[in-house]
Design an enzyme around this catalytic site. Structure first.
Site, PDB file in Angstrom:
ATOM      1  N   TYR A  18     133.911  -9.373  13.854  1.00  0.00           N
ATOM      2  CA  TYR A  18     135.122 -10.198  14.534  1.00  0.00           C
ATOM      3  C   TYR A  18     136.675  -9.516  14.267  1.00  0.00           C
ATOM      4  O   TYR A  18     136.539  -9.082  13.385  1.00  0.00           O
ATOM      5  CB  TYR A  18     135.485 -11.419  13.267  1.00  0.00           C
ATOM      6  CG  TYR A  18     134.117 -12.060  12.965  1.00  0.00           C
ATOM      7  CD1 TYR A  18     133.390 -12.410  13.902  1.00  0.00           C
ATOM      8  CD2 TYR A  18     134.299 -12.426  11.895  1.00  0.00           C
ATOM      9  CE1 TYR A  18     132.326 -13.289  13.787  1.00  0.00           C
ATOM     10  CE2 TYR A  18     132.853 -12.777  11.417  1.00  0.00           C
ATOM     11  CZ  TYR A  18     131.597 -13.690  12.145  1.00  0.00           C
ATOM     12  OH  TYR A  18     130.745 -14.478  12.069  1.00  0.00           O
ATOM     13  N   HIS A  66     123.295  -9.846  12.566  1.00  0.00           N
ATOM     14  CA  HIS A  66     124.328 -11.326  13.186  1.00  0.00           C
ATOM     15  C   HIS A  66     123.386 -11.631  14.825  1.00  0.00           C
ATOM     16  O   HIS A  66     123.533 -10.540  15.503  1.00  0.00           O
ATOM     17  CB  HIS A  66     125.407 -10.102  13.274  1.00  0.00           C
ATOM     18  CG  HIS A  66     126.932 -11.187  13.731  1.00  0.00           C
ATOM     19  ND1 HIS A  66     128.067 -10.452  13.252  1.00  0.00           N
ATOM     20  CD2 HIS A  66     126.648 -12.265  13.985  1.00  0.00           C
ATOM     21  CE1 HIS A  66     129.065 -11.530  13.562  1.00  0.00           C
ATOM     22  NE2 HIS A  66     127.798 -12.435  14.150  1.00  0.00           N
TER      23      HIS A  66
HETATM   24  P1  NAD Z   1     134.827 -23.090  11.399  1.00  0.00           P
HETATM   25  O1  NAD Z   1     134.416 -24.796  12.207  1.00  0.00           O
HETATM   26  O2  NAD Z   1     135.205 -23.204  10.319  1.00  0.00           O
HETATM   27  O3  NAD Z   1     136.538 -23.538  12.359  1.00  0.00           O
HETATM   28  C1  NAD Z   1     137.593 -22.433  11.796  1.00  0.00           C
HETATM   29  C2  NAD Z   1     138.813 -23.088  12.749  1.00  0.00           C
HETATM   30  O4  NAD Z   1     139.522 -24.039  12.175  1.00  0.00           O
HETATM   31  C3  NAD Z   1     140.493 -22.351  12.391  1.00  0.00           C
HETATM   32  O5  NAD Z   1     140.984 -21.876  13.857  1.00  0.00           O
HETATM   33  C4  NAD Z   1     140.753 -22.290  11.749  1.00  0.00           C
HETATM   34  O6  NAD Z   1     142.094 -22.398  11.290  1.00  0.00           O
HETATM   35  C5  NAD Z   1     140.859 -23.830  11.632  1.00  0.00           C
HETATM   36  N1  NAD Z   1     140.684 -24.722  10.163  1.00  0.00           N
HETATM   37  C6  NAD Z   1     139.994 -24.423   8.980  1.00  0.00           C
HETATM   38  N2  NAD Z   1     140.401 -25.633   8.545  1.00  0.00           N
HETATM   39  C7  NAD Z   1     141.755 -26.555   9.480  1.00  0.00           C
HETATM   40  C8  NAD Z   1     142.082 -27.589   8.588  1.00  0.00           C
HETATM   41  N3  NAD Z   1     141.619 -27.661   7.717  1.00  0.00           N
HETATM   42  N4  NAD Z   1     143.107 -28.338   9.671  1.00  0.00           N
HETATM   43  C9  NAD Z   1     142.630 -27.379  10.977  1.00  0.00           C
HETATM   44  N5  NAD Z   1     141.977 -26.477  10.902  1.00  0.00           N
HETATM   45  C10 NAD Z   1     141.847 -26.199  10.307  1.00  0.00           C
HETATM   46  O7  NAD Z   1     134.473 -22.159  12.967  1.00  0.00           O
HETATM   47  P2  NAD Z   1     134.639 -20.578  12.174  1.00  0.00           P
HETATM   48  O8  NAD Z   1     135.335 -19.275  11.173  1.00  0.00           O
HETATM   49  O9  NAD Z   1     133.378 -20.094  13.367  1.00  0.00           O
HETATM   50  O10 NAD Z   1     132.979 -20.552  11.323  1.00  0.00           O
HETATM   51  C11 NAD Z   1     133.336 -20.295   9.459  1.00  0.00           C
HETATM   52  C12 NAD Z   1     133.084 -19.096   9.330  1.00  0.00           C
HETATM   53  O11 NAD Z   1     131.562 -18.928   9.271  1.00  0.00           O
HETATM   54  C13 NAD Z   1     133.270 -17.924  10.556  1.00  0.00           C
HETATM   55  O12 NAD Z   1     134.990 -17.575  10.161  1.00  0.00           O
HETATM   56  C14 NAD Z   1     132.331 -16.872  10.171  1.00  0.00           C
HETATM   57  O13 NAD Z   1     132.491 -15.843   8.929  1.00  0.00           O
HETATM   58  C15 NAD Z   1     131.310 -17.287  10.471  1.00  0.00           C
HETATM   59  N6  NAD Z   1     130.543 -17.522  11.268  1.00  0.00           N
HETATM   60  C16 NAD Z   1     129.354 -16.944  11.250  1.00  0.00           C
HETATM   61  C17 NAD Z   1     128.664 -17.203  12.632  1.00  0.00           C
HETATM   62  C18 NAD Z   1     127.641 -16.388  12.650  1.00  0.00           C
HETATM   63  O14 NAD Z   1     127.401 -15.190  11.852  1.00  0.00           O
HETATM   64  N7  NAD Z   1     126.965 -15.813  13.664  1.00  0.00           N
HETATM   65  C19 NAD Z   1     129.373 -17.701  13.364  1.00  0.00           C
HETATM   66  C20 NAD Z   1     130.892 -18.978  13.349  1.00  0.00           C
HETATM   67  C21 NAD Z   1     130.383 -18.722  11.570  1.00  0.00           C
END
Ligand code: NAD
Length: 321
Positions: A56, A122
């Site tokens: 990230y 990952h």
């Molecule tokens: P998400 O679905 O959580 O969306 C995040 C986005 O939504 C960000 O732009 C944030 O600013 C916005 N957001 C958050 N809360 C909000 C709200 N209440 N209203 C409006 N917008 C809002 O997607 P993500 O961040 O990709 O997934 C969450 C976490 O999971 C990641 O940060 C990561 O730590 C993990 N993740 C891991 C993998 C992997 O290991 N392959 C893949 C995807 C995500």
């Protein structure tokens, strides 16, 4: 806040987890000071599970999270990853034992800690299954014995490979993303019954489908097929017309899942932390949810290709379809 057991690890994780990928500017440039405040606010609200990766922001998110957690490390369960370092599917991955072992040292330094609570391979679909099983996970097990990490996990998008690898070697936790939310519930077809049987901790990431289920809509790099995004935009308008932000409905929906230990939502903003935590106590309005599910029905459970062809779920489709 509500806490749940993460499989058999003995860890009790908050049902809302903090996804730190936005700290690496993955969704556009983050304000570093606001991001620090968001981390502190999350800790104050009882969020104790934080997930990050060297990938990230190509180490930026780990560096920022490590700084923000100084003085708070004992209050949180810290998860990071190894094996993915860049976006290029050919050169961005290294699941060798040597790289994994080096990676944990680098993450410990950036995160300013002596132990990683959950160390995850990952996006394993970009690796060779044989290597993940015979080399990557054994190397992670060694790190567990040495005390550098406490528990071992795997992450990825296709569901079958997560199950197959966990079946072959055994892991403490599985992180699956964009596979259980308002748009896609296929996690329940493959992973949920499996982890229940094995007592593996289940982490559901991206309840907002990586911003598809928000007023702002998806970032430009989003891999979802166009018709999925279009249906989500229609559902967003449907909610807006009824005075509801679709992000709230999407969080409420994801949090209803009873097997998921923690729902990881990404943010770098205090106001998002506030709103997401509030959703812990709120069930979705059944009528509104039914309306949204009806709109997205033609695109429900459509998944995209990720990783090596041989590791992909059989029904994945290209981005533009
Ligand atoms: P998400 O679905 O959580 O969306 C995040 C986005 O939504 C960000 O732009 C944030 O600013 C916005 N957001 C958050 N809360 C909000 C709200 N209440 N209203 C409006 N917008 C809002 O997607 P993500 O961040 O990709 O997934 C969450 C976490 O999971 C990641 O940060 C990561 O730590 C993990 N993740 C891991 C993998 C992997 O290991 N392959 C893949 C995807 C995500």
């Amino acid at each position: 806040m509500i806490y749940r057991a993460l499989g058999k690890t003995g860890l009790e994780v908050s049902v809302v987890g903090f996804g730190a990928s936005p700290l690496g500017d993955e969704f556009g440039a983050a304000d570093a000071e606001e991001a620090t405040r968001a981390v502190h606010h999350a800790v104050d609200q009882g969020i104790n599970f934080f997930d990050v990766s060297p990938y990230y922001g190509r180490t930026l998110a780990e560096t920022r999270l490590g700084q923000a957690l100084e003085g708070h490390r004992d209050k949180v369960i810290l998860a990071t990853k190894a094996g993915r370092y860049d976006a290029d599917p050919e050169t961005g991955f290294d699941f060798s034992a040597e790289r994994i072992t080096q990676s944990v040292e680098e993450s410990l330094t950036r995160l300013k800690t002596d132990t990683i609570d959950l160390f995850q391979a990952h996006d394993i679909e970009f690796g060779h299954k044989v290597q993940i099983i015979n080399e990557t996970l054994p190397a992670m097990r060694k790190l567990k014995q040495s005390g550098k990490i406490r528990f071992v996990g795997i992450t990825g998008y296709p569901l079958e490979i997560l199950k197959e690898v966990a079946e072959a070697v055994g892991v403490d936790a599985i992180l699956s993303y964009c596979r259980f939310n308002v748009l896609d519930r296929s996690m329940d077809d493959v992973l949920t019954p499996f982890v229940q049987k094995r007592g593996i901790g289940l982490i559901n990431a991206s309840p907002l489908h990586m911003r598809v289920l928000t007023e702002k809509g998806p970032p430009e790099w989003h891999p979802a097929p166009k018709r999925v995004v279009q249906a989500a935009r229609a559902a967003t308008r449907y909610c807006r017309d009824r005075g509801v932000d679709i992000a709230e409905l999407a969080m409420q929906f994801a949090l209803m899942h009873e097997v998921v230990a923690t729902t990881l939502v990404g943010t770098s903003k205090v106001r998002h932390v506030e709103r997401n935590v509030k959703m812990v106590d709120d069930a979705p309005d059944p009528e509104l949810l039914a309306g949204v599910l009806e709109i997205i029905k033609p695109v429900a459970n459509i998944c995209w290709r990720s990783g090596r062809r041989e590791n992909d779920d059989p029904d994945a489709v290209p981005k533009q379809s």
